[in-house]
Enzyme design. Sequence first.
Site, PDB file in Angstrom:
ATOM      1  N   HIS A   1       0.841  -1.204   0.000  1.00 46.88           N
ATOM      2  CA  HIS A   1       0.000   0.000   0.000  1.00 46.88           C
ATOM      3  C   HIS A   1       0.878   1.258   0.000  1.00 46.88           C
ATOM      4  O   HIS A   1       0.640   2.202  -0.751  1.00 46.88           O
ATOM      5  CB  HIS A   1      -0.884   0.047   1.258  1.00 46.88           C
ATOM      6  CG  HIS A   1      -1.958  -0.993   1.312  1.00 46.88           C
ATOM      7  ND1 HIS A   1      -2.165  -1.802   2.403  1.00 46.88           N
ATOM      8  CD2 HIS A   1      -2.904  -1.339   0.403  1.00 46.88           C
ATOM      9  CE1 HIS A   1      -3.192  -2.598   2.175  1.00 46.88           C
ATOM     10  NE2 HIS A   1      -3.651  -2.347   0.963  1.00 46.88           N
TER      11      HIS A   1
ATOM     12  N   ARG B   1      -1.376  -5.777  -8.317  1.00 48.36           N
ATOM     13  CA  ARG B   1      -0.265  -6.665  -7.960  1.00 48.36           C
ATOM     14  C   ARG B   1       0.020  -7.668  -9.060  1.00 48.36           C
ATOM     15  O   ARG B   1       1.153  -8.026  -9.310  1.00 48.36           O
ATOM     16  CB  ARG B   1      -0.587  -7.420  -6.667  1.00 48.36           C
ATOM     17  CG  ARG B   1      -0.560  -6.550  -5.437  1.00 48.36           C
ATOM     18  CD  ARG B   1      -1.185  -7.239  -4.280  1.00 48.36           C
ATOM     19  NE  ARG B   1      -2.584  -7.521  -4.564  1.00 48.36           N
ATOM     20  CZ  ARG B   1      -3.489  -7.873  -3.665  1.00 48.36           C
ATOM     21  NH1 ARG B   1      -3.125  -8.036  -2.415  1.00 48.36           N
ATOM     22  NH2 ARG B   1      -4.736  -8.093  -4.000  1.00 48.36           N
TER      23      ARG B   1
ATOM     24  N   LYS C   1     -18.463  -5.914   7.491  1.00 49.75           N
ATOM     25  CA  LYS C   1     -17.211  -6.676   7.612  1.00 49.75           C
ATOM     26  C   LYS C   1     -16.436  -6.206   8.836  1.00 49.75           C
ATOM     27  O   LYS C   1     -15.992  -5.057   8.892  1.00 49.75           O
ATOM     28  CB  LYS C   1     -16.370  -6.456   6.341  1.00 49.75           C
ATOM     29  CG  LYS C   1     -15.391  -7.566   6.059  1.00 49.75           C
ATOM     30  CD  LYS C   1     -14.840  -7.389   4.655  1.00 49.75           C
ATOM     31  CE  LYS C   1     -13.425  -7.873   4.541  1.00 49.75           C
ATOM     32  NZ  LYS C   1     -12.815  -7.485   3.275  1.00 49.75           N
TER      33      LYS C   1
ATOM     34  N   SER D   1      -3.032  -7.659   2.702  1.00 47.67           N
ATOM     35  CA  SER D   1      -3.357  -7.569   4.131  1.00 47.67           C
ATOM     36  C   SER D   1      -3.850  -8.920   4.645  1.00 47.67           C
ATOM     37  O   SER D   1      -3.476  -9.350   5.734  1.00 47.67           O
ATOM     38  CB  SER D   1      -4.443  -6.514   4.362  1.00 47.67           C
ATOM     39  OG  SER D   1      -4.006  -5.252   3.953  1.00 47.67           O
TER      40      SER D   1
HETATM   41  O1  PNS Z   1      -8.725  -2.805   0.002  1.00 47.19           O
HETATM   42  P1  PNS Z   1      -9.976  -3.284  -0.698  1.00 47.19           P
HETATM   43  O2  PNS Z   1     -10.890  -3.976   0.280  1.00 47.19           O
HETATM   44  O3  PNS Z   1      -9.666  -4.120  -1.894  1.00 47.19           O
HETATM   45  O4  PNS Z   1     -10.732  -1.956  -1.211  1.00 47.19           O
HETATM   46  C1  PNS Z   1     -11.930  -2.039  -1.956  1.00 47.19           C
HETATM   47  C2  PNS Z   1     -12.606  -0.666  -2.084  1.00 47.19           C
HETATM   48  C3  PNS Z   1     -12.805  -0.029  -0.729  1.00 47.19           C
HETATM   49  C4  PNS Z   1     -11.738   0.244  -2.925  1.00 47.19           C
HETATM   50  C5  PNS Z   1     -13.966  -0.896  -2.789  1.00 47.19           C
HETATM   51  O5  PNS Z   1     -14.648  -1.927  -2.143  1.00 47.19           O
HETATM   52  C6  PNS Z   1     -14.859   0.339  -2.781  1.00 47.19           C
HETATM   53  O6  PNS Z   1     -14.626   1.266  -3.521  1.00 47.19           O
HETATM   54  N1  PNS Z   1     -15.890   0.323  -1.904  1.00 47.19           N
HETATM   55  C7  PNS Z   1     -16.786   1.447  -1.705  1.00 47.19           C
HETATM   56  C8  PNS Z   1     -18.206   1.098  -2.168  1.00 47.19           C
HETATM   57  C9  PNS Z   1     -18.364   1.327  -3.665  1.00 47.19           C
HETATM   58  O7  PNS Z   1     -18.154   2.407  -4.171  1.00 47.19           O
HETATM   59  N2  PNS Z   1     -18.734   0.245  -4.383  1.00 47.19           N
HETATM   60  C10 PNS Z   1     -18.929   0.259  -5.820  1.00 47.19           C
HETATM   61  C11 PNS Z   1     -17.635  -0.077  -6.547  1.00 47.19           C
HETATM   62  S1  PNS Z   1     -17.882  -0.070  -8.284  1.00 47.19           S
END
Ligand code: PNS
Length: 164
Positions: free
Chosen positions: A25, A98, A49, A135
Amino acid sequence: MSAPSTGGRTHAVCPGSFDPPTLGHLDVIGRAAGLFQRVTVAVLVNPDKQGLFTIDERLRLLAACTVGWPNVIIDSFSGLLVDYCRDNGITAIIKGLRAVSDFDYELQMAQMNTGLTGVDTLFMPTSPEFSFVSSSLVKQVATYGGDVSAYLPPIVDQALRAKL
Ligand code: PNS
């Protein structure tokens, strides 16, 4: 074709769960900080979660790890990322990739987000030494006593050991 704009992409967001933040990150955040005037690291508050670290703990860890980059801001958000971007004048979403396996889902999200509000997503390949670091894997290995200090900022490694 839309006209080229200059200086429009001054504020970017690095969104994620950051449970906990890893050197992968930090690699992406630091490189984004070199490209944009301002970078907000936005931690998703996901009521469905339960994470290992609380949102406050993640915010504090991220703040400590990014203290050397004055143009990096730490924040949390809930709801849609595109709404957070619109409300905060953010014009680019930065996502670290990644491996190719990350790409399918990230592309779907990027295209959905652009469809919703027009916000663009830029993909940044993670540095190769962090291509396998996540993570969830770090937590799993640490839970069973493995040494993951090579993949975490020291303050996060200490916090993870204390947590487990
Ligand atoms: O570290 P992660 O868990 O892979 O991050 C995922 C994240 C937070 C970037 C993604 O789940 C997100 O943008 N969530 C917010 C809700 C949202 O906008 N959902 C629609 C995505 S198209």
